[in-house]
Write a protein that holds these residues in place. Structure first.
Motif, mmCIF file in Angstrom:
data_model
loop_
_atom_site.group_PDB
_atom_site.id
_atom_site.type_symbol
_atom_site.label_atom_id
_atom_site.label_comp_id
_atom_site.label_asym_id
_atom_site.label_seq_id
_atom_site.Cartn_x
_atom_site.Cartn_y
_atom_site.Cartn_z
ATOM 1 N N ASP A 99 0.673 -1.161 -0.001
ATOM 2 C CA ASP A 99 0.319 0.291 -0.370
ATOM 3 C C ASP A 99 1.252 1.520 0.202
ATOM 4 O OD1 ASP A 99 -2.943 1.387 -0.031
ATOM 5 O OD2 ASP A 99 -2.185 1.567 2.331
ATOM 6 N N ASN A 100 0.818 2.218 -0.489
ATOM 7 C CA ASN A 100 0.819 3.093 -0.648
ATOM 8 C C ASN A 100 1.607 4.293 0.952
ATOM 9 O OD1 ASN A 100 -1.112 4.080 -0.044
ATOM 10 N ND2 ASN A 100 -1.588 6.271 -0.639
ATOM 11 N N CYS A 101 0.552 3.518 1.844
ATOM 12 C CA CYS A 101 0.895 3.882 3.111
ATOM 13 C C CYS A 101 1.054 3.214 4.037
ATOM 14 C CB CYS A 101 -0.347 5.417 3.660
ATOM 15 S SG CYS A 101 -0.926 6.717 2.813
ATOM 16 N N PRO A 102 2.266 3.699 5.789
ATOM 17 C CA PRO A 102 1.475 2.555 6.030
ATOM 18 C C PRO A 102 0.283 2.075 6.740
ATOM 19 C CG PRO A 102 3.951 3.603 6.634
ATOM 20 C CD PRO A 102 2.720 4.269 5.414
ATOM 21 N N GLY A 103 0.276 0.181 7.314
ATOM 22 C CA GLY A 103 -1.050 0.693 8.783
ATOM 23 C C GLY A 103 -1.447 -0.669 7.792
ATOM 24 N N ALA A 104 -1.279 -0.862 6.684
ATOM 25 C CA ALA A 104 -2.215 -1.758 5.831
ATOM 26 C C ALA A 104 -2.333 -3.747 6.648
ATOM 27 C CB ALA A 104 -2.352 -2.242 4.691
ATOM 28 N N VAL A 105 -3.858 -4.227 6.194
ATOM 29 C CA VAL A 105 -3.528 -5.528 7.431
ATOM 30 C C VAL A 105 -3.886 -6.236 6.370
ATOM 31 C CG1 VAL A 105 -4.925 -7.011 9.379
ATOM 32 C CG2 VAL A 105 -4.003 -4.358 9.300
ATOM 33 N N LEU A 106 -3.922 -7.724 6.052
ATOM 34 C CA LEU A 106 -3.768 -8.411 5.791
ATOM 35 C C LEU A 106 -4.368 -9.559 6.609
ATOM 36 C CD1 LEU A 106 -3.723 -10.411 3.059
ATOM 37 C CD2 LEU A 106 -1.681 -11.946 3.678
ATOM 38 N N ASN A 107 -5.639 -9.686 5.668
ATOM 39 C CA ASN A 107 -6.482 -11.287 6.577
ATOM 40 C C ASN A 107 -6.925 -12.006 5.985
ATOM 41 O OD1 ASN A 107 -7.083 -9.378 9.486
ATOM 42 N ND2 ASN A 107 -8.182 -7.420 7.476
ATOM 43 N N GLN A 108 -7.471 -13.167 6.868
ATOM 44 C CA GLN A 108 -7.479 -14.629 5.600
ATOM 45 C C GLN A 108 -9.456 -14.898 5.887
ATOM 46 O OE1 GLN A 108 -5.886 -18.165 6.464
ATOM 47 N NE2 GLN A 108 -6.354 -19.336 4.170
ATOM 48 N N LEU A 109 -10.337 -14.902 4.842
ATOM 49 C CA LEU A 109 -11.028 -14.889 5.492
ATOM 50 C C LEU A 109 -11.691 -16.420 4.721
ATOM 51 C CD1 LEU A 109 -12.244 -12.206 2.319
ATOM 52 C CD2 LEU A 109 -12.082 -11.052 5.209
ATOM 53 N N GLU A 110 -10.896 -16.857 4.065
ATOM 54 C CA GLU A 110 -11.377 -18.552 4.353
ATOM 55 C C GLU A 110 -10.294 -19.580 3.383
ATOM 56 O OE1 GLU A 110 -14.818 -21.338 1.263
ATOM 57 O OE2 GLU A 110 -14.656 -19.386 1.078
ATOM 58 N N GLY A 111 -10.238 -20.570 4.526
ATOM 59 C CA GLY A 111 -8.919 -21.963 3.743
ATOM 60 C C GLY A 111 -8.749 -22.319 4.949
ATOM 61 N N LEU A 112 -7.248 -22.204 4.987
ATOM 62 C CA LEU A 112 -5.874 -22.410 6.230
ATOM 63 C C LEU A 112 -5.056 -21.592 6.135
ATOM 64 C CD1 LEU A 112 -6.177 -26.213 5.667
ATOM 65 C CD2 LEU A 112 -7.947 -24.949 7.459
ATOM 66 N N PRO A 113 -4.353 -21.813 6.996
ATOM 67 C CA PRO A 113 -2.980 -20.954 7.031
ATOM 68 C C PRO A 113 -2.043 -20.955 6.925
ATOM 69 C CG PRO A 113 -4.199 -20.359 9.423
ATOM 70 C CD PRO A 113 -4.700 -21.436 8.645
ATOM 71 N N SER A 114 -0.891 -20.740 5.368
ATOM 72 C CA SER A 114 0.455 -21.114 5.753
ATOM 73 C C SER A 114 0.878 -22.410 6.108
ATOM 74 C CB SER A 114 1.479 -20.021 4.553
ATOM 75 O OG SER A 114 2.566 -20.790 4.204
ATOM 76 N N GLY A 115 1.287 -23.177 6.114
ATOM 77 C CA GLY A 115 2.326 -24.586 7.157
ATOM 78 C C GLY A 115 1.106 -24.922 7.628
ATOM 79 N N SER A 116 -0.237 -24.963 7.005
ATOM 80 C CA SER A 116 -1.519 -26.744 7.462
ATOM 81 C C SER A 116 -0.885 -27.612 6.925
ATOM 82 C CB SER A 116 -2.461 -25.036 7.556
ATOM 83 O OG SER A 116 -2.391 -24.778 8.069
ATOM 84 N N ASP A 117 -1.710 -28.306 7.549
ATOM 85 C CA ASP A 117 -1.544 -29.419 6.993
ATOM 86 C C ASP A 117 -3.212 -29.867 5.861
ATOM 87 O OD1 ASP A 117 0.397 -30.684 8.189
ATOM 88 O OD2 ASP A 117 -0.543 -31.951 9.843
ATOM 89 N N PHE A 118 -3.082 -30.118 4.784
ATOM 90 C CA PHE A 118 -4.570 -29.330 4.011
ATOM 91 C C PHE A 118 -4.860 -31.161 3.905
ATOM 92 C CE2 PHE A 118 -2.313 -25.214 3.676
ATOM 93 C CZ PHE A 118 -3.496 -24.828 2.931
#
Length: 256
Positions: A99-118
């Motif tokens: 983003d052009n300015c600090p403060g942007a936040v990443l949210n996972q809406l669906e699925g499994l986080p990275s490193g999970s056992d799928f």
């Protein structure tokens, strides 16, 4: 701007400045604003200079607004093979955002986080990035975990009547272990039907396979001389499966 910097434009501050002999320059004391200046409390000094060097000064308030939507990038679809023992696959991935300015936040809406056992099947992963102004952008990708065999029970085209209501494989043993490729295998099954033996490497690839035959219920044993041309020394998984989802697994070490 996309870089989080705004260059002050004097024509947006000038409100009809004039001189009887002509104006040489119009300047402001703060030429560049950045993300720390968001809002309306930005006072600038506006200076008008004529050809003789005479100057006139006034102040103005500048309001800085962020209207740039953040950017997000998901990985391409991921396809992996499940571990034959756990019937899952550990998957790492990276979702990028800026983003052009600090403060942007990443949210996972669906699925499994990275490193999970799928699990076996397809998992949809949705992500959203939201900046400090509430502007947002989303992206999505899939993780598909393939069944190496025996993870997802499938009914055969012709169902063989079972002798027992409980269907299981017990006491699966391999001798010797470690082994050079001449396997002596024994187990107990309380159902009647065909069996399949698969030798699977640590990458989930089936490197050897054979039919155990159409067997009656009870104690079973067979000898399997494996072709070593596709095998290297290491740890493998022996998967024994029946026609209606029965399965048993045993680890084996192959040596030269």
């Amino acid at each position: 701007s996309s870089l989080g910097r705004y260059k002050t434009k004097v024509n947006q501050i000038n409100n009809g400045s004039f001189d009887n002999c002509g104006i040489t320059s119009l300047t402001v004391d703060i030429p560049i604003f950045d993300c720390s200046n968001l809002g309306s409390n930005n006072q600038v000094v506006f200076t008008v200079t004529d050809h003789s060097g005479n100057q006139s000064i006034c102040t103005a308030n500048v309001t800085i607004i962020d209207q740039v939507t953040p950017k997000i990038r998901c990985p391409l679809p991921i396809t992996v093979l499940a571990d034959p023992v756990t019937c899952t696959a550990s998957v790492n991935y990276l979702v990028r955002f800026i983003d052009n300015c600090p403060g942007a936040v990443l949210n996972q809406l669906e699925g499994l986080p990275s490193g999970s056992d799928f699990p076996v099947g397809t998992t949809v992963n949705d992500f959203e990035v939201v900046d400090a102004q509430g502007l947002s952008k989303t992206c999505s990708f899939t993780v598909t975990v393939l069944d190496p065999g025996g993870c997802t029970p499938q009914l055969p085209s012709t169902v063989t009547p079972l002798l027992f209501s409980e269907k299981s494989i017990e006491a699966l043993e391999i001798f010797p272990n470690p082994n050079r490729g001449d396997l002596r295998i024994s187990w107990i099954q309380n159902w009647e039907g065909k069996t399949r033996l698969q030798l699977i490497d640590l990458n989930g690839q089936v490197v050897a396979e054979r039919s155990g035959g159409n067997l009656l219920a009870g104690s079973q044993s067979l000898q399997w001389q494996i072709n070593r041309t596709r095998l290297t020394s290491g740890t493998y998984t022996l998967l024994l499966s029946g026609p209606q989802g029965q399965r048993a697994i045993q680890r084996i070490v192959i040596i030269d």
